[in-house]
Scaffold this motif. Structure first.
Motif, PDB file in Angstrom:
ATOM      1  N   VAL A  12      -9.763 -42.045  -3.256  1.00 48.52           N
ATOM      2  CA  VAL A  12      -9.165 -40.712  -3.173  1.00 48.52           C
ATOM      3  C   VAL A  12      -9.182 -40.048  -4.554  1.00 48.52           C
ATOM      4  CG1 VAL A  12      -7.060 -39.445  -2.612  1.00 48.52           C
ATOM      5  CG2 VAL A  12      -7.763 -41.378  -1.194  1.00 48.52           C
ATOM      6  N   LEU A  13      -8.789 -40.783  -5.572  1.00 49.17           N
ATOM      7  CA  LEU A  13      -8.811 -40.261  -6.939  1.00 49.17           C
ATOM      8  C   LEU A  13     -10.233 -39.968  -7.383  1.00 49.17           C
ATOM      9  CD1 LEU A  13      -7.545 -39.782  -9.820  1.00 49.17           C
ATOM     10  CD2 LEU A  13      -8.015 -42.203 -10.211  1.00 49.17           C
ATOM     11  N   TRP A  14     -11.137 -40.911  -7.159  1.00 53.20           N
ATOM     12  CA  TRP A  14     -12.479 -40.786  -7.708  1.00 53.20           C
ATOM     13  C   TRP A  14     -13.345 -39.774  -6.967  1.00 53.20           C
ATOM     14  CZ3 TRP A  14     -12.592 -41.888 -12.419  1.00 53.20           C
ATOM     15  CH2 TRP A  14     -11.771 -42.886 -12.929  1.00 53.20           C
ATOM     16  N   ILE A  15     -13.055 -39.513  -5.709  1.00 53.51           N
ATOM     17  CA  ILE A  15     -13.781 -38.451  -5.006  1.00 53.51           C
ATOM     18  C   ILE A  15     -13.370 -37.096  -5.567  1.00 53.51           C
ATOM     19  CG2 ILE A  15     -14.002 -37.280  -2.771  1.00 53.51           C
ATOM     20  CD1 ILE A  15     -14.034 -40.072  -1.497  1.00 53.51           C
ATOM     21  N   ALA A  16     -12.097 -36.935  -5.896  1.00 49.93           N
ATOM     22  CA  ALA A  16     -11.649 -35.697  -6.537  1.00 49.93           C
ATOM     23  C   ALA A  16     -12.321 -35.530  -7.904  1.00 49.93           C
ATOM     24  CB  ALA A  16     -10.130 -35.710  -6.682  1.00 49.93           C
ATOM     25  N   VAL A  17     -12.411 -36.604  -8.664  1.00 47.99           N
ATOM     26  CA  VAL A  17     -13.069 -36.557  -9.969  1.00 47.99           C
ATOM     27  C   VAL A  17     -14.555 -36.233  -9.799  1.00 47.99           C
ATOM     28  CG1 VAL A  17     -13.688 -37.927 -12.004  1.00 47.99           C
ATOM     29  CG2 VAL A  17     -11.397 -38.092 -11.046  1.00 47.99           C
ATOM     30  N   LEU A  18     -15.174 -36.789  -8.770  1.00 42.61           N
ATOM     31  CA  LEU A  18     -16.587 -36.507  -8.483  1.00 42.61           C
ATOM     32  C   LEU A  18     -16.814 -35.019  -8.255  1.00 42.61           C
ATOM     33  CD1 LEU A  18     -19.513 -37.362  -7.598  1.00 42.61           C
ATOM     34  CD2 LEU A  18     -18.587 -37.497  -5.300  1.00 42.61           C
ATOM     35  N   HIS A  22     -18.922 -32.899 -10.870  1.00 44.31           N
ATOM     36  CA  HIS A  22     -20.217 -32.377 -10.416  1.00 44.31           C
ATOM     37  C   HIS A  22     -20.319 -30.875 -10.651  1.00 44.31           C
ATOM     38  CE1 HIS A  22     -23.935 -32.202  -8.225  1.00 44.31           C
ATOM     39  NE2 HIS A  22     -23.432 -31.277  -7.425  1.00 44.31           N
ATOM     40  N   HIS A  23     -19.223 -30.167 -10.485  1.00 43.83           N
ATOM     41  CA  HIS A  23     -19.263 -28.711 -10.607  1.00 43.83           C
ATOM     42  C   HIS A  23     -18.973 -28.193 -12.012  1.00 43.83           C
ATOM     43  CE1 HIS A  23     -19.973 -27.920  -6.429  1.00 43.83           C
ATOM     44  NE2 HIS A  23     -18.982 -28.737  -6.093  1.00 43.83           N
ATOM     45  N   PHE A  24     -18.194 -28.923 -12.808  1.00 42.74           N
ATOM     46  CA  PHE A  24     -17.739 -28.368 -14.074  1.00 42.74           C
ATOM     47  C   PHE A  24     -18.131 -29.155 -15.318  1.00 42.74           C
ATOM     48  CE2 PHE A  24     -14.579 -27.014 -10.871  1.00 42.74           C
ATOM     49  CZ  PHE A  24     -14.834 -25.645 -10.923  1.00 42.74           C
ATOM     50  N   TYR A  25     -18.206 -30.482 -15.223  1.00 48.83           N
ATOM     51  CA  TYR A  25     -18.376 -31.279 -16.445  1.00 48.83           C
ATOM     52  C   TYR A  25     -19.161 -32.540 -16.106  1.00 48.83           C
ATOM     53  CZ  TYR A  25     -17.029 -33.386 -20.904  1.00 48.83           C
ATOM     54  OH  TYR A  25     -17.044 -33.953 -22.143  1.00 48.83           O
ATOM     55  N   TRP A  30     -20.659 -38.684 -14.308  1.00 51.78           N
ATOM     56  CA  TRP A  30     -21.235 -40.009 -14.571  1.00 51.78           C
ATOM     57  C   TRP A  30     -20.151 -41.067 -14.709  1.00 51.78           C
ATOM     58  CZ3 TRP A  30     -25.743 -40.415 -12.883  1.00 51.78           C
ATOM     59  CH2 TRP A  30     -26.631 -39.341 -12.941  1.00 51.78           C
ATOM     60  N   LEU A  31     -19.004 -40.694 -15.238  1.00 49.22           N
ATOM     61  CA  LEU A  31     -17.859 -41.607 -15.286  1.00 49.22           C
ATOM     62  C   LEU A  31     -17.457 -41.997 -13.865  1.00 49.22           C
ATOM     63  CD1 LEU A  31     -15.434 -42.939 -16.867  1.00 49.22           C
ATOM     64  CD2 LEU A  31     -14.208 -40.828 -16.339  1.00 49.22           C
ATOM     65  N   GLU A  32     -17.466 -41.023 -12.962  1.00 52.56           N
ATOM     66  CA  GLU A  32     -17.096 -41.278 -11.580  1.00 52.56           C
ATOM     67  C   GLU A  32     -18.079 -42.209 -10.897  1.00 52.56           C
ATOM     68  OE1 GLU A  32     -17.097 -41.103  -7.438  1.00 52.56           O
ATOM     69  OE2 GLU A  32     -18.681 -40.237  -8.619  1.00 52.56           O
ATOM     70  N   ILE A  33     -19.352 -42.038 -11.173  1.00 51.30           N
ATOM     71  CA  ILE A  33     -20.364 -42.929 -10.594  1.00 51.30           C
ATOM     72  C   ILE A  33     -20.089 -44.370 -11.031  1.00 51.30           C
ATOM     73  CG2 ILE A  33     -22.820 -43.526 -10.590  1.00 51.30           C
ATOM     74  CD1 ILE A  33     -22.208 -41.045  -8.954  1.00 51.30           C
ATOM     75  N   GLY A  34     -19.774 -44.559 -12.301  1.00 46.71           N
ATOM     76  CA  GLY A  34     -19.426 -45.896 -12.796  1.00 46.71           C
ATOM     77  C   GLY A  34     -18.158 -46.433 -12.163  1.00 46.71           C
ATOM     78  N   ALA A  35     -17.160 -45.577 -11.970  1.00 44.88           N
ATOM     79  CA  ALA A  35     -15.901 -46.014 -11.364  1.00 44.88           C
ATOM     80  C   ALA A  35     -16.116 -46.428  -9.909  1.00 44.88           C
ATOM     81  CB  ALA A  35     -14.865 -44.895 -11.457  1.00 44.88           C
ATOM     82  N   CYS A  36     -16.917 -45.674  -9.175  1.00 45.66           N
ATOM     83  CA  CYS A  36     -17.164 -46.029  -7.768  1.00 45.66           C
ATOM     84  C   CYS A  36     -17.949 -47.337  -7.662  1.00 45.66           C
ATOM     85  CB  CYS A  36     -17.897 -44.902  -7.058  1.00 45.66           C
ATOM     86  SG  CYS A  36     -16.790 -43.549  -6.624  1.00 45.66           S
TER      87      CYS A  36
END
Length: 138
Positions: A12-18, A22-25, A30-36
């Motif tokens: 839930v947290l990491w999808i929000a970060v994704l 993806h849209h802003f930063y 890429w941090l999110e890809i590593g976290a998932c």
């Protein structure tokens, strides 16, 4: 609440970060890809992971107890080493031009070189030795 293996291990947290990344930063993306990928690997350890923590406390695991890996064990170290080699190899593979580039480097077939020359069009291609076209003309 926000300690290790709680909300920080929730999709839930990491999808929000994704979405935000993806849209802003892009570095956040890429941090999110590593976290998932970390969460996916955590589903293979003995304790599993609560992927949807605020919604449910259900623990998700990918395999039976016999095939799960203990955190900090030699098996976990071996898996991390193999994954690191795969990442390193993928960067080297990208430098060669993917699998096709790797085959071209290993085999050095003239047909591959000729087809690559045809694909490049007007770019200059350097070849050593003689080149026989597909129709047999030297």
């Amino acid at each position: 609440m926000c300690g290790h293996r709680n909300f920080t291990h929730s999709l839930v947290l990491w999808i929000a970060v994704l979405i935000i990344g993806h849209h802003f930063y892009k570095p956040l993306f890429w941090l999110e890809i590593g976290a998932c990928s970390h969460l996916l690997l955590d589903t293979w350890n003995l304790s599993g992971v609560t992927l949807f923590k605020p919604l449910t406390d259900r623990i998700f695991v990918m395999a039976g107890l016999k095939y799960r890996v203990k955190v900090g064990s030699k098996n976990e170290l071996a898996i991390m080493f193999i994954l690191a080699l795969m990442v390193w190899g993928s960067f080297n593979l990208a430098e060669l031009g993917g699998f096709r580039g790797m085959v071209r480097e290993l085999i050095g077939d003239y047909n591959i070189a000729y087809n690559e020359h045809q694909k490049q069009g007007t770019k200059v291609c350097y070849l050593e030795d003689k080149l026989r076209m597909n129709n047999g003309v030297l």
